[in-house]
Scaffold this motif. Structure first.
Motif, PDB file in Angstrom:
ATOM      1  N   SER A  89      47.890  28.405  47.690  1.00 53.58           N
ATOM      2  CA  SER A  89      48.553  28.550  45.696  1.00 53.58           C
ATOM      3  C   SER A  89      47.468  28.040  45.024  1.00 53.58           C
ATOM      4  O   SER A  89      47.197  27.941  44.195  1.00 53.58           O
ATOM      5  CB  SER A  89      50.283  27.798  45.487  1.00 53.58           C
ATOM      6  OG  SER A  89      50.741  27.935  46.273  1.00 53.58           O
ATOM      7  N   PHE A  90      46.516  26.662  45.323  1.00 55.93           N
ATOM      8  CA  PHE A  90      46.083  25.981  44.531  1.00 55.93           C
ATOM      9  C   PHE A  90      44.058  26.230  44.619  1.00 55.93           C
ATOM     10  O   PHE A  90      43.576  25.859  44.060  1.00 55.93           O
ATOM     11  CB  PHE A  90      46.343  24.614  44.310  1.00 55.93           C
ATOM     12  CG  PHE A  90      47.489  24.085  43.430  1.00 55.93           C
ATOM     13  CD1 PHE A  90      48.036  24.510  42.687  1.00 55.93           C
ATOM     14  CD2 PHE A  90      48.867  24.197  44.608  1.00 55.93           C
ATOM     15  CE1 PHE A  90      49.488  24.288  42.333  1.00 55.93           C
ATOM     16  CE2 PHE A  90      49.934  23.311  44.978  1.00 55.93           C
ATOM     17  CZ  PHE A  90      50.480  23.885  43.036  1.00 55.93           C
ATOM     18  N   ILE A  91      43.299  26.646  45.913  1.00 58.24           N
ATOM     19  CA  ILE A  91      42.603  27.075  46.498  1.00 58.24           C
ATOM     20  C   ILE A  91      42.022  28.253  45.795  1.00 58.24           C
ATOM     21  O   ILE A  91      41.178  29.178  45.499  1.00 58.24           O
ATOM     22  CB  ILE A  91      41.974  26.099  47.239  1.00 58.24           C
ATOM     23  CG1 ILE A  91      42.408  24.520  47.076  1.00 58.24           C
ATOM     24  CG2 ILE A  91      40.531  26.228  47.848  1.00 58.24           C
ATOM     25  CD1 ILE A  91      42.172  24.024  48.171  1.00 58.24           C
ATOM     26  N   TYR A  92      43.240  28.968  47.198  1.00 54.98           N
ATOM     27  CA  TYR A  92      42.128  30.487  47.510  1.00 54.98           C
ATOM     28  C   TYR A  92      42.467  31.134  46.480  1.00 54.98           C
ATOM     29  O   TYR A  92      42.316  32.400  46.054  1.00 54.98           O
ATOM     30  CB  TYR A  92      43.564  30.833  48.842  1.00 54.98           C
ATOM     31  CG  TYR A  92      43.346  32.352  48.801  1.00 54.98           C
ATOM     32  CD1 TYR A  92      42.247  32.632  49.467  1.00 54.98           C
ATOM     33  CD2 TYR A  92      44.857  33.479  48.665  1.00 54.98           C
ATOM     34  CE1 TYR A  92      42.257  33.965  50.012  1.00 54.98           C
ATOM     35  CE2 TYR A  92      44.052  34.731  48.551  1.00 54.98           C
ATOM     36  CZ  TYR A  92      43.339  35.050  49.650  1.00 54.98           C
ATOM     37  OH  TYR A  92      43.223  36.708  49.815  1.00 54.98           O
ATOM     38  N   ALA A  93      44.091  30.983  45.797  1.00 57.26           N
ATOM     39  CA  ALA A  93      44.740  31.693  44.707  1.00 57.26           C
ATOM     40  C   ALA A  93      43.472  32.318  43.264  1.00 57.26           C
ATOM     41  O   ALA A  93      43.446  32.933  42.821  1.00 57.26           O
ATOM     42  CB  ALA A  93      45.651  31.540  44.196  1.00 57.26           C
ATOM     43  N   PHE A  94      42.646  30.513  43.178  1.00 55.60           N
ATOM     44  CA  PHE A  94      41.858  30.908  41.609  1.00 55.60           C
ATOM     45  C   PHE A  94      40.590  31.037  42.212  1.00 55.60           C
ATOM     46  O   PHE A  94      39.282  31.315  41.390  1.00 55.60           O
ATOM     47  CB  PHE A  94      41.839  29.778  41.209  1.00 55.60           C
ATOM     48  CG  PHE A  94      43.858  29.280  41.037  1.00 55.60           C
ATOM     49  CD1 PHE A  94      43.624  29.628  40.057  1.00 55.60           C
ATOM     50  CD2 PHE A  94      44.089  28.325  41.358  1.00 55.60           C
ATOM     51  CE1 PHE A  94      44.734  28.974  38.853  1.00 55.60           C
ATOM     52  CE2 PHE A  94      45.399  28.103  40.627  1.00 55.60           C
ATOM     53  CZ  PHE A  94      45.927  29.009  40.056  1.00 55.60           C
ATOM     54  N   LEU A  95      40.507  31.347  43.901  1.00 52.03           N
ATOM     55  CA  LEU A  95      38.390  32.004  44.305  1.00 52.03           C
ATOM     56  C   LEU A  95      38.871  33.433  44.777  1.00 52.03           C
ATOM     57  O   LEU A  95      38.188  33.866  44.479  1.00 52.03           O
ATOM     58  CB  LEU A  95      38.182  30.852  45.493  1.00 52.03           C
ATOM     59  CG  LEU A  95      38.240  29.502  45.917  1.00 52.03           C
ATOM     60  CD1 LEU A  95      38.121  28.821  47.168  1.00 52.03           C
ATOM     61  CD2 LEU A  95      36.854  29.716  44.623  1.00 52.03           C
ATOM     62  N   THR A  96      40.080  33.659  44.956  1.00 50.52           N
ATOM     63  CA  THR A  96      39.794  35.359  44.907  1.00 50.52           C
ATOM     64  C   THR A  96      39.545  35.956  44.466  1.00 50.52           C
ATOM     65  O   THR A  96      40.012  35.888  43.337  1.00 50.52           O
ATOM     66  CB  THR A  96      41.470  35.675  45.647  1.00 50.52           C
ATOM     67  OG1 THR A  96      41.970  37.463  46.533  1.00 50.52           O
ATOM     68  CG2 THR A  96      42.260  35.475  44.456  1.00 50.52           C
ATOM     69  N   ILE A 147      33.758  34.183  53.883  1.00 56.85           N
ATOM     70  CA  ILE A 147      33.385  35.326  54.533  1.00 56.85           C
ATOM     71  C   ILE A 147      33.619  37.422  53.447  1.00 56.85           C
ATOM     72  O   ILE A 147      32.379  37.692  52.805  1.00 56.85           O
ATOM     73  CB  ILE A 147      33.657  35.853  56.190  1.00 56.85           C
ATOM     74  CG1 ILE A 147      32.383  34.368  56.664  1.00 56.85           C
ATOM     75  CG2 ILE A 147      32.492  37.064  56.166  1.00 56.85           C
ATOM     76  CD1 ILE A 147      32.921  34.862  58.007  1.00 56.85           C
ATOM     77  N   LEU A 148      35.048  37.436  53.189  1.00 51.05           N
ATOM     78  CA  LEU A 148      34.890  38.519  52.632  1.00 51.05           C
ATOM     79  C   LEU A 148      34.846  38.013  51.458  1.00 51.05           C
ATOM     80  O   LEU A 148      34.667  39.077  50.683  1.00 51.05           O
ATOM     81  CB  LEU A 148      36.299  38.843  52.797  1.00 51.05           C
ATOM     82  CG  LEU A 148      37.335  38.846  54.658  1.00 51.05           C
ATOM     83  CD1 LEU A 148      38.735  38.434  54.188  1.00 51.05           C
ATOM     84  CD2 LEU A 148      36.442  40.414  54.905  1.00 51.05           C
ATOM     85  N   ARG A 149      34.851  37.290  50.850  1.00 51.18           N
ATOM     86  CA  ARG A 149      34.320  36.567  49.242  1.00 51.18           C
ATOM     87  C   ARG A 149      33.298  37.294  48.686  1.00 51.18           C
ATOM     88  O   ARG A 149      33.458  37.714  47.853  1.00 51.18           O
ATOM     89  CB  ARG A 149      35.398  35.365  49.018  1.00 51.18           C
ATOM     90  CG  ARG A 149      35.430  35.347  47.263  1.00 51.18           C
ATOM     91  CD  ARG A 149      36.148  33.872  47.167  1.00 51.18           C
ATOM     92  NE  ARG A 149      36.074  32.857  48.101  1.00 51.18           N
ATOM     93  CZ  ARG A 149      36.965  32.139  49.084  1.00 51.18           C
ATOM     94  NH1 ARG A 149      37.778  32.291  49.377  1.00 51.18           N
ATOM     95  NH2 ARG A 149      36.062  30.506  49.547  1.00 51.18           N
ATOM     96  N   LYS A 150      32.526  36.284  49.906  1.00 57.64           N
ATOM     97  CA  LYS A 150      31.120  36.557  49.820  1.00 57.64           C
ATOM     98  C   LYS A 150      30.722  37.872  49.787  1.00 57.64           C
ATOM     99  O   LYS A 150      29.441  38.792  49.280  1.00 57.64           O
ATOM    100  CB  LYS A 150      30.241  35.493  50.681  1.00 57.64           C
ATOM    101  CG  LYS A 150      30.285  34.284  50.220  1.00 57.64           C
ATOM    102  CD  LYS A 150      29.532  34.080  51.440  1.00 57.64           C
ATOM    103  CE  LYS A 150      28.144  33.758  51.435  1.00 57.64           C
ATOM    104  NZ  LYS A 150      27.133  32.989  52.646  1.00 57.64           N
ATOM    105  N   LEU A 151      31.257  39.550  50.026  1.00 62.34           N
ATOM    106  CA  LEU A 151      31.249  40.426  50.210  1.00 62.34           C
ATOM    107  C   LEU A 151      30.514  40.815  48.748  1.00 62.34           C
ATOM    108  O   LEU A 151      30.890  42.687  48.341  1.00 62.34           O
ATOM    109  CB  LEU A 151      31.870  41.290  50.737  1.00 62.34           C
ATOM    110  CG  LEU A 151      31.218  41.137  52.461  1.00 62.34           C
ATOM    111  CD1 LEU A 151      32.756  41.646  53.435  1.00 62.34           C
ATOM    112  CD2 LEU A 151      30.135  41.583  53.525  1.00 62.34           C
ATOM    113  N   ARG A 152      31.441  40.415  47.968  1.00 63.80           N
ATOM    114  CA  ARG A 152      32.173  41.163  46.446  1.00 63.80           C
ATOM    115  C   ARG A 152      31.885  40.428  45.389  1.00 63.80           C
ATOM    116  O   ARG A 152      31.819  39.449  45.432  1.00 63.80           O
ATOM    117  CB  ARG A 152      33.298  41.337  46.559  1.00 63.80           C
ATOM    118  CG  ARG A 152      33.861  42.600  45.739  1.00 63.80           C
ATOM    119  CD  ARG A 152      35.835  42.409  45.602  1.00 63.80           C
ATOM    120  NE  ARG A 152      35.554  43.243  46.589  1.00 63.80           N
ATOM    121  CZ  ARG A 152      37.209  43.273  47.151  1.00 63.80           C
ATOM    122  NH1 ARG A 152      37.907  43.623  46.485  1.00 63.80           N
ATOM    123  NH2 ARG A 152      37.836  44.645  47.930  1.00 63.80           N
TER     124      ARG A 152
END
Length: 259
Positions: free
Chosen positions: A100-107, A171-176
């Protein structure tokens, strides 16, 4: 370990019914995904009624953190062996705090259909209540719970799964780059072995949680998780194989070296 009976049977009945709903819902969702993938992420076909990925992930995940927190704050039961039960509840809440508070705002994901967000928020609300209520009001631990090897092994498995899940998301986030919607072959971490490394990590988390508590409500949640994101790992695997001619042939979909 096990259920504690209530005076009128209503509370335990609620736990049982919600747990069976997860089992039956998991089977139904699994069958549905064999015909049609859940329409979010790369499988979205209509972006007319969507919200941003960051808002969507926050709204749909946060109930599973807030409801157990509210139940914990309102809890007025005895304090005997409460530390063990709250530790197990904290593991559940930890996942959803991160979501909720970390992944959601990094995606950097695609917009999410509003119906998907609403459906997921309802699920997280019901499951958040189920897990919180069960662990605080219906679950019993022995006085020597901290020496229970199964409980300790389950928590360790949960931690390992969460580490895999978070690392795979990184890893997925760094691809984009921000604003991009292109796809690349993920490399590193568990992606060297499977296409659905992030899904594998989350499944390991909830299987560890179920092992630690050894109970029907937590097992039913782990089962639902496998049914909901397991097929998605296979669909992603097939997507990568079709899109990239040089996709690693020895990489599996969900289970390293097996499936």
């Amino acid at each position: 370990m096990g259920l504690r009976s209530s005076p009128n049977g209503v509370l335990d009945s609620t736990v049982s019914h919600l747990s069976w709903a997860l089992i039956l819902g998991g089977v139904a969702y699994l069958l549905h995904q064999t015909r049609d993938p859940a329409r979010y992420g790369r499988y979205v076909t209509n972006t007319k009624w969507c919200c941003s990925a960051r808002l969507g992930w926050f709204v749909q995940e946060v109930p599973a953190f807030l409801l157990p927190l509210l139940l914990l704050l309102l809890y007025e039961g005895d304090n005997v062996d409460r530390s063990g039960r709250t530790l197990l509840l904290y593991t559940f809440m930890l996942h959803y705090f991160h979501r909720s508070f970390i992944y959601a705002f990094l995606t950097r994901g695609r917009p999410i259909p509003i119906m998907i967000v609403v459906s997921a928020a309802i699920f997280c609300s019901l499951n958040g209540f189920l897990q919180g209520h069960f662990l605080l009001h219906c679950f019993q631990l022995e006085h020597t719970w901290w020496t229970d090897l199964r409980l300790c092994a389950g928590i360790c498995l949960f931690v390992v799964g969460m580490i895999i899940n978070i690392d795979s998301d990184r890893i997925l986030r760094k691809l984009r780059k921000p604003g991009e919607i292109t796809y690349s072959i993920p490399q590193g971490g568990m992606f060297e072995f499977i296409s659905g490394a992030n899904f594998f990590g989350e499944i390991v988390e909830w299987c560890g949680y179920a092992v630690a508590t050894w109970s029907f409500p937590t097992f039913s949640f782990a089962f639902f998780t496998i049914c909901s994101i397991g097929p998605r790992a296979y669909l992603h695997h097939r997507f990568y194989q079709k899109k990239f001619k040089d996709y690693p042939r020895n990489r599996k979909a969900l289970i390293p070296f097996v499936l």
